[in-house]
Design an enzyme around this catalytic site. Structure first.
Site, PDB file in Angstrom:
ATOM      1  N   ASP A   1      -0.283  -7.453   1.804  1.00  0.00           N
ATOM      2  CA  ASP A   1       0.390  -6.344   1.716  1.00  0.00           C
ATOM      3  C   ASP A   1       2.038  -6.169   1.649  1.00  0.00           C
ATOM      4  O   ASP A   1       2.537  -5.878   2.865  1.00  0.00           O
ATOM      5  CB  ASP A   1      -0.067  -5.408   3.005  1.00  0.00           C
ATOM      6  CG  ASP A   1       0.233  -3.838   2.724  1.00  0.00           C
ATOM      7  OD1 ASP A   1       0.538  -3.230   1.657  1.00  0.00           O
ATOM      8  OD2 ASP A   1      -0.011  -3.257   3.835  1.00  0.00           O
ATOM      9  N   SER A  59       4.062   2.510   8.192  1.00  0.00           N
ATOM     10  CA  SER A  59       3.959   1.482   7.301  1.00  0.00           C
ATOM     11  C   SER A  59       5.117   1.029   6.426  1.00  0.00           C
ATOM     12  O   SER A  59       5.763   1.789   6.092  1.00  0.00           O
ATOM     13  CB  SER A  59       2.917   1.725   6.308  1.00  0.00           C
ATOM     14  OG  SER A  59       1.526   1.739   7.028  1.00  0.00           O
ATOM     15  N   HIS A  62       0.822  -1.110   0.039  1.00  0.00           N
ATOM     16  CA  HIS A  62       0.082  -0.113   0.072  1.00  0.00           C
ATOM     17  C   HIS A  62       0.855   1.304   0.073  1.00  0.00           C
ATOM     18  O   HIS A  62       0.229   2.215  -0.507  1.00  0.00           O
ATOM     19  CB  HIS A  62      -1.033   0.005   0.959  1.00  0.00           C
ATOM     20  CG  HIS A  62      -0.616   0.665   2.369  1.00  0.00           C
ATOM     21  ND1 HIS A  62      -0.334  -0.477   3.513  1.00  0.00           N
ATOM     22  CD2 HIS A  62      -0.352   1.530   2.954  1.00  0.00           C
ATOM     23  CE1 HIS A  62       0.296   0.398   4.634  1.00  0.00           C
ATOM     24  NE2 HIS A  62      -0.041   1.415   4.268  1.00  0.00           N
TER      25      HIS A  62
HETATM   26  N1  ARG Z   1      -1.148   2.361   7.424  1.00  0.00           N
HETATM   27  C1  ARG Z   1      -0.355   3.085   8.277  1.00  0.00           C
HETATM   28  C2  ARG Z   1       0.857   3.780   7.398  1.00  0.00           C
HETATM   29  O1  ARG Z   1       0.452   3.876   6.236  1.00  0.00           O
HETATM   30  C3  ARG Z   1       0.326   2.046   9.424  1.00  0.00           C
HETATM   31  C4  ARG Z   1      -0.781   1.882  10.627  1.00  0.00           C
HETATM   32  C5  ARG Z   1      -0.187   1.076  11.477  1.00  0.00           C
HETATM   33  N2  ARG Z   1      -0.937   1.245  12.712  1.00  0.00           N
HETATM   34  C6  ARG Z   1      -0.875   0.956  13.886  1.00  0.00           C
HETATM   35  N3  ARG Z   1      -1.827   1.129  14.575  1.00  0.00           N
HETATM   36  N4  ARG Z   1      -0.156  -0.294  13.956  1.00  0.00           N
HETATM   37  O2  ARG Z   1       1.699   4.228   7.836  1.00  0.00           O
END
Ligand code: ARG
Length: 259
Positions: free
Chosen positions: A129, A219, A75
């Site tokens: 992912d 992420s 992503h």
């Molecule tokens: N989707 C987030 C990003 O793009 C990461 C989220 C991880 N969240 C968590 N509470 N572990 O950076």
């Protein structure tokens, strides 16, 4: 909402915060853990100069697993598949506002073919992912991180390390220092209880607690179990919320194109 729009929204609020137009609540600390002065040699900040709101253009993390290969989240890079050379992997830069370390341009992007997104309580759920970036030149002077093998286990309660330049709470959007934390792996049953059908133990594993978690802009970064790259920071409901651990791509089952 498509990921890049969500990012734009985050970025717009980050801009307001840095401009001092809105005030950031006190940060508690990745969430939990502490700052890391010297990044692990294989840890990459993934970014693009075009993402000028964040220092170093950083928006994700990654891990060097071979001299030209960086594992990150699908992503993070799917929307840039057509323009890989906009992306760079930066090593050795703990503070993104600095220019130290080395940046290497990305030559191509492989995204796991079954990568797709669904939704859970307004959060994007990331399936399969994982992505592999091929660098434009080999990074030979850096220790790579070994990948977990296919038989690798994820024992609930076992300690795992996470790293990232991401936000230190749901509301602190301006962190630019590398942080790391040791967090417990969470049993699949607990993760299913939290996320229902959105959690699939075949390609996901949970970790973290209210004391330690990853958050936005973490992420793509590593989940290290027993010194091996076992997961990729992927998604969650909020950050460090009671009953909602972080969800990581479970790497053991995947075959990645590293040749
Ligand atoms: N989707 C987030 C990003 O793009 C990461 C989220 C991880 N969240 C968590 N509470 N572990 O950076």
């Amino acid at each position: 909402m498509p990921l890049f729009l969500r990012r734009l929204a985050t970025v717009a609020s980050a801009a307001l915060l840095s401009a001092g137009l809105v005030s950031a609540p006190a940060a508690h600390a990745v969430v939990g853990g502490g700052t890391v002065a010297v990044p692990p040699p294989w840890l990459a900040a993934i970014g693009t100069p075009a993402f000028f709101i964040r220092p170093s253009g950083q928006f994700c993390g990654g891990a060097l697993v071979a001299p030209t290969k960086v594992v990150t989240a699908a992503h993070c890079v799917d929307f840039l598949r057509a323009v890989p050379n906009l992306l760079a992997a930066t090593f050795g830069r703990a503070d993104l506002s600095k220019k130290d370390g080395e940046s290497v341009q990305v030559k191509s992007i492989w995204v796991q073919p079954n990568f797709r997104e669904t939704e859970f309580k307004g959060e994007t759920v990331e399936h399969h992912d994982v992505a592999v970036l091929t660098l434009s030149r080999p990074v030979l002077d850096r220790v790579t991180v070994p990948l977990i093998d296919r038989a690798g286990q994820y024992p609930p309660g076992a300690p795992a390390q996470v790293y990232g330049w991401g936000t230190t709470s749901e509301t602190d959007l301006v962190n630019d220092r590398l942080r790391g934390a040791t967090i417990p792996l969470v049993a699949d049953a607990r993760c299913s209880a939290a996320y229902g059908d959105s959690f699939d133990h075949r390609d996901m594993v949970c970790a973290g607690s209210t004391h330690g978690d990853t958050c936005q802009f973490d992420s793509g970064g590593p989940l290290i179990v027993q010194g091996r790259l076992a997961g990729v920071t992927s998604w969650a409901y909020g950050c460090a919320r009671e009953g909602y651990p972080g969800v990581y791509t479970r790497l053991a089952p995947f075959t990645l194109p590293l040749a």
